[in-house]
Design a protein around this motif. Structure first.
Motif, PDB file in Angstrom:
ATOM      1  N   ALA A 162       0.355  21.725  -1.412  1.00 56.36           N
ATOM      2  CA  ALA A 162       1.821  21.697  -1.342  1.00 56.36           C
ATOM      3  C   ALA A 162       2.440  22.422  -2.538  1.00 56.36           C
ATOM      4  CB  ALA A 162       2.317  20.254  -1.284  1.00 56.36           C
ATOM      5  N   THR A 163       1.850  22.210  -3.726  1.00 59.58           N
ATOM      6  CA  THR A 163       2.366  22.883  -4.924  1.00 59.58           C
ATOM      7  C   THR A 163       2.223  24.387  -4.811  1.00 59.58           C
ATOM      8  OG1 THR A 163       1.801  20.968  -6.292  1.00 59.58           O
ATOM      9  CG2 THR A 163       2.143  23.065  -7.424  1.00 59.58           C
ATOM     10  N   ARG A 164       1.072  24.833  -4.320  1.00 62.47           N
ATOM     11  CA  ARG A 164       0.834  26.265  -4.190  1.00 62.47           C
ATOM     12  C   ARG A 164       1.771  26.890  -3.169  1.00 62.47           C
ATOM     13  NH1 ARG A 164      -5.210  26.152  -2.637  1.00 62.47           N
ATOM     14  NH2 ARG A 164      -5.093  28.425  -2.717  1.00 62.47           N
ATOM     15  N   LEU A 165       2.058  26.150  -2.080  1.00 56.19           N
ATOM     16  CA  LEU A 165       2.969  26.676  -1.064  1.00 56.19           C
ATOM     17  C   LEU A 165       4.412  26.661  -1.556  1.00 56.19           C
ATOM     18  CD1 LEU A 165       1.453  25.075   2.150  1.00 56.19           C
ATOM     19  CD2 LEU A 165       1.350  27.466   1.473  1.00 56.19           C
ATOM     20  N   ARG A 166       4.745  25.638  -2.373  1.00 58.99           N
ATOM     21  CA  ARG A 166       6.108  25.592  -2.914  1.00 58.99           C
ATOM     22  C   ARG A 166       6.409  26.801  -3.791  1.00 58.99           C
ATOM     23  NH1 ARG A 166       5.798  19.965  -3.415  1.00 58.99           N
ATOM     24  NH2 ARG A 166       5.015  20.146  -5.561  1.00 58.99           N
ATOM     25  N   SER A 167       5.351  27.394  -4.352  1.00 56.12           N
ATOM     26  CA  SER A 167       5.563  28.566  -5.197  1.00 56.12           C
ATOM     27  C   SER A 167       6.108  29.750  -4.403  1.00 56.12           C
ATOM     28  CB  SER A 167       4.249  28.968  -5.877  1.00 56.12           C
ATOM     29  OG  SER A 167       3.313  29.455  -4.930  1.00 56.12           O
ATOM     30  N   LEU A 168       6.036  29.654  -3.060  1.00 54.20           N
ATOM     31  CA  LEU A 168       6.573  30.719  -2.224  1.00 54.20           C
ATOM     32  C   LEU A 168       8.089  30.613  -2.045  1.00 54.20           C
ATOM     33  CD1 LEU A 168       3.919  30.842   0.654  1.00 54.20           C
ATOM     34  CD2 LEU A 168       4.248  32.546  -1.138  1.00 54.20           C
ATOM     35  N   MET A 169       8.648  29.444  -2.280  1.00 50.05           N
ATOM     36  CA  MET A 169      10.068  29.237  -1.998  1.00 50.05           C
ATOM     37  C   MET A 169      10.984  30.194  -2.763  1.00 50.05           C
ATOM     38  SD  MET A 169      10.131  27.111   0.410  1.00 50.05           S
ATOM     39  CE  MET A 169      11.903  26.820   0.459  1.00 50.05           C
ATOM     40  N   PRO A 170      10.693  30.486  -4.056  1.00 49.97           N
ATOM     41  CA  PRO A 170      11.569  31.446  -4.744  1.00 49.97           C
ATOM     42  C   PRO A 170      11.614  32.820  -4.080  1.00 49.97           C
ATOM     43  CG  PRO A 170      10.250  30.231  -6.340  1.00 49.97           C
ATOM     44  CD  PRO A 170       9.709  29.900  -4.992  1.00 49.97           C
ATOM     45  N   LEU A 171      10.566  33.147  -3.305  1.00 52.38           N
ATOM     46  CA  LEU A 171      10.541  34.452  -2.644  1.00 52.38           C
ATOM     47  C   LEU A 171      11.585  34.547  -1.535  1.00 52.38           C
ATOM     48  CD1 LEU A 171       6.681  35.047  -2.365  1.00 52.38           C
ATOM     49  CD2 LEU A 171       8.251  35.850  -4.140  1.00 52.38           C
ATOM     50  N   LEU A 172      12.088  33.380  -1.068  1.00 56.00           N
ATOM     51  CA  LEU A 172      13.134  33.409  -0.039  1.00 56.00           C
ATOM     52  C   LEU A 172      14.437  33.968  -0.591  1.00 56.00           C
ATOM     53  CD1 LEU A 172      12.787  30.109   2.016  1.00 56.00           C
ATOM     54  CD2 LEU A 172      12.704  32.438   2.886  1.00 56.00           C
ATOM     55  N   GLY A 173      14.677  33.695  -1.878  1.00 54.08           N
ATOM     56  CA  GLY A 173      15.858  34.234  -2.527  1.00 54.08           C
ATOM     57  C   GLY A 173      17.135  33.920  -1.775  1.00 54.08           C
ATOM     58  N   GLU A 174      17.912  34.968  -1.473  1.00 49.99           N
ATOM     59  CA  GLU A 174      19.219  34.800  -0.832  1.00 49.99           C
ATOM     60  C   GLU A 174      19.123  34.485   0.650  1.00 49.99           C
ATOM     61  OE1 GLU A 174      19.854  39.596  -0.023  1.00 49.99           O
ATOM     62  OE2 GLU A 174      20.990  38.564  -1.583  1.00 49.99           O
ATOM     63  N   HIS A 175      17.918  34.404   1.174  1.00 54.56           N
ATOM     64  CA  HIS A 175      17.755  34.164   2.610  1.00 54.56           C
ATOM     65  C   HIS A 175      17.549  32.680   2.931  1.00 54.56           C
ATOM     66  CE1 HIS A 175      17.459  38.459   2.569  1.00 54.56           C
ATOM     67  NE2 HIS A 175      16.308  38.444   1.933  1.00 54.56           N
ATOM     68  N   ARG A 176      17.746  31.825   1.934  1.00 51.40           N
ATOM     69  CA  ARG A 176      17.590  30.384   2.168  1.00 51.40           C
ATOM     70  C   ARG A 176      18.584  29.877   3.211  1.00 51.40           C
ATOM     71  NH1 ARG A 176      15.007  27.397  -2.184  1.00 51.40           N
ATOM     72  NH2 ARG A 176      14.199  28.835  -3.754  1.00 51.40           N
ATOM     73  N   ARG A 177      19.787  30.452   3.238  1.00 48.43           N
ATOM     74  CA  ARG A 177      20.789  29.990   4.200  1.00 48.43           C
ATOM     75  C   ARG A 177      20.320  30.216   5.634  1.00 48.43           C
ATOM     76  NH1 ARG A 177      26.829  31.718   2.000  1.00 48.43           N
ATOM     77  NH2 ARG A 177      26.822  30.398   0.117  1.00 48.43           N
ATOM     78  N   LEU A 178      19.698  31.372   5.868  1.00 51.10           N
ATOM     79  CA  LEU A 178      19.187  31.642   7.219  1.00 51.10           C
ATOM     80  C   LEU A 178      18.128  30.629   7.614  1.00 51.10           C
ATOM     81  CD1 LEU A 178      18.901  35.554   7.209  1.00 51.10           C
ATOM     82  CD2 LEU A 178      20.579  34.153   8.414  1.00 51.10           C
ATOM     83  N   ILE A 179      17.251  30.302   6.662  1.00 53.40           N
ATOM     84  CA  ILE A 179      16.236  29.293   6.948  1.00 53.40           C
ATOM     85  C   ILE A 179      16.908  27.949   7.207  1.00 53.40           C
ATOM     86  CG2 ILE A 179      14.404  27.913   5.871  1.00 53.40           C
ATOM     87  CD1 ILE A 179      13.331  30.477   6.891  1.00 53.40           C
ATOM     88  N   GLY A 180      17.982  27.639   6.449  1.00 51.51           N
ATOM     89  CA  GLY A 180      18.718  26.389   6.669  1.00 51.51           C
ATOM     90  C   GLY A 180      19.306  26.324   8.067  1.00 51.51           C
TER      91      GLY A 180
END
Length: 608
Positions: A29-47
């Protein structure tokens, strides 16, 4: 302005291996969470995708339950009027279901693909930031795998994991509440089944991480070996070593097949476990529901609804566990990407702007010592020499004497361990790298040509150069004549790695690039080594004109190149052994003469 004294801890950017081992002590889970910053400004679309996915599944749950209730009422003999209301409800749910399904998939994939494009840009920016030190210790095929395959792999996490995970956390809760409303015992049976189902990926977590790392590492090695093979086909054919190389590829292929088989076996076990648990859970609800109906504790029309809801509760959890089988591979890709993005650069900008005023192209090495890694001996030690404006200095010495290291330190591919390299009295670390490189041009011994037109290859020296300026540079580099004899002239494609050009032709293209850039400092790594005698004489004349008024450092091996230099600096075992003109050093009869004598075969009368 005098040069500034800098303290520099060298070696932070070196010593990287060819593969990145699993990170011990870090959970999946920790290793996968490290990917979240790569979403950047596209977090809203994922939301938006999260919300659409949850609403879609809740409506699907409602429609499935309603459909089961309609079937049950019809089986009990309900009239058409009694069923009409429920059928209208089902009809009204169709459009929202379609819209939400499209929105879930579309927004999740758009966000994922945009994040992948941004990540690729960051990876390539990291390549530029880490060059050349980090790049020299990694294989190009492996780096290509990181730039392409690993980035593509994380699409599974962005597009197929995040939204289903939100659904898997929401729908089972809603289903459990609904079954509890029917009868508390149904919820009590369903909850432990759901928890057991969700825990399956954790059973083989350690094996999954090992298999994921081995699979990504095998793919990287296979890509690297394949790239080496494609690029070295001529040598393999020439030396009859193709069977030996094929054996290596077969060995790597076998390793990859073994990794995939292990990954597949573990996935098969997880499939069997999750399917079995899900079926047993549905069976448990079915048996308990039947008993409740017989006992009169559950309405007959709710019995099929309860079974359908139990099955629907399993589906999002099953979807997540199915994706989770691949998450170990995704985590390994994430590790490789983050290792690249987080790697410290061999050099970094220490200032934001270049020194004010005109920079005189006067190069000085002041007691320079440099070590590539702390466990290696210094490549150069206490090296001091200068190159005055408009002067050409030839740097000579045996292989490994430190010639290329000096050029790399001037270009600031690395920073000195001790001492300083300065330009115009300013330490090279007092310049932003972009401004420093603008002052210099490198003509390497091994020229890289891109698989595009010769015009664009020359224009690499200055992107805004006109066609006339490109042609003028080619003429000065003695390249225009051979270019115009080609079928498409300047529009002729050089081929991959410049394969369609001879060594001498590639070298003249490189010289044309340098002339087009027109920088005040010129660094040449035996730029005429691949030219025949006639071409060498012509290019030497052109370079004599080009270096007029320029500070020129030549890493030289040929006597013809050395003799035209204003001064010669002889390096031996990383130190300056002698400095002087060609004639002065010959008369001294020291290290320079010994060097010429040892390389007599390379310094023939043809060269002179």
């Amino acid at each position: 302005m005098t040069s500034t004294t800098h303290t520099h801890e060298h070696g932070a950017g070196h010593g990287h291996g060819h593969s990145d081992a699993p990170v011990s002590g870090r959970t999946l889970a920790t290793r996968l969470r490290s990917l979240m910053p790569l979403l950047g400004e596209h977090r809203r679309l994922i939301g938006v995708a999260y919300l659409a996915g949850v609403l879609h599944q809740l409506l699907l749950l409602a429609s499935s339950g309603t459909g089961a209730h309609v079937v049950a009422r019809a089986a009990e003999g309900a009239s058409a009027d009694q069923l009409t209301c429920w059928l209208i409800v089902l009809g009204c749910l169709i459009l929202p279901l379609v819209v939400l399904s499209i929105a879930d998939s579309t927004y999740a994939h758009v966000a994922a693909f945009r994040a992948l494009a941004d990540t690729r840009a960051r990876v390539f920016a990291a390549f530029e930031r880490l060059s050349p030190g980090y790049m020299l210790e990694r294989r190009s095929g492996d780096l290509g795998s990181a730039a392409v395959a690993d980035v593509e792999q994380i699409e599974l996490f962005f597009a197929h994991t995040l939204s289903p995970l939100a659904v898997a956390l929401t729908v089972p809760v809603a289903t459990t509440v609904a079954l509890g409303w029917f009868h508390w015992s149904l919820a009590c049976v369903l909850v432990p089944v759901l928890l057991l189902l969700a825990s399956v990926p954790a059973w083989l977590r350690r094996q999954a991480e090992l298999h994921g790392h081995e699979l990504r590492d095998s793919l990287g090695q296979m890509s690297a070996d394949s790239t080496d093979t494609f690029q070295g086909l001529r040598e393999l054919v020439n030396f009859g070593a193709h069977s030996q190389r094929l054996g290596l590829l077969r060995k790597q292929g076998a390793r990859l097949a073994t990794a995939k088989s292990a990954h597949g076996r573990r996935s098969g076990i997880e499939y069997a476990a999750t399917d079995t648990i899900a079926l047993l859970g549905i069976l448990a609800v079915l048996v308990l529901g039947a008993q409740l109906v017989v006992a009169g504790d559950l309405d007959r029309s709710l019995f099929p609804v309860a079974v359908v809801l139990a099955a629907m509760a399993m589906l999002p959890v099953l979807k997540v566990t199915e994706v989770a089988r691949e998450l170990s591979t995704v985590a390994s890709s994430a590790d490789r990407i983050n290792t690249l993005l987080d790697a410290p650069a061999p050099v970094s900008d220490l200032v934001s702007r270049a020194p004010a005023g005109q920079v005189v192209p006067h190069v000085r090495f002041d007691t320079v010592t440099f070590t590539y890694r702390s466990d290696l001996r210094p490549a150069v030690r206490d090296v001091s020499f200068d190159i005055r404006p408009g002067e050409t200095v030839a740097l000579v010495g045996h292989s490994g004497a430190g010639k290329s290291t000096c050029a790399n330190l001037l270009l600031r591919f690395w920073d000195v361990t001790a001492g300083s390299v300065s330009v115009g009295g300013h330490d090279v670390r007092d310049f932003p790298q972009e401004d420093l490189r603008r002052l210099m041009t490198l003509v390497p011994q091994d020229t890289f040509l891109f698989n595009t037109s010769l015009r664009d290859n020359i224009r690499l020296g200055r992107a805004d150069a006109s066609d006339d300026e490109v042609e003028a540079a080619a003429r000065a580099a003695q390249a225009h004549e051979f270019i115009t004899t080609l079928p498409h002239g300047y529009d002729t494609v050089a081929g991959e790695l410049g394969a369609l050009m001879s060594g001498g032709q590639r070298q003249r293209i490189a010289i044309a690039r340098a002339l087009l850039k027109d920088a005040p400092i010129l660094v040449m790594d035996e730029a005429v080594s691949n030219l025949d005698a006639a071409s060498e004489q012509a290019v030497t004349r052109a370079m004599d004109e080009a270096r007029h008024g320029r500070t020129t450092l030549v890493i030289a091996h040929r006597l013809s190149t050395i003799r035209t230099a204003d001064r010669v600096v002889v390096l031996s075992d990383g130190r300056v052994a002698e400095t002087g003109t060609h004639e002065e050093l010959l008369a001294a009869g020291g290290a320079y003469v010994a060097l010429l004598a040892s390389q007599l075969d390379g310094f023939t009368e043809q060269d002179s």
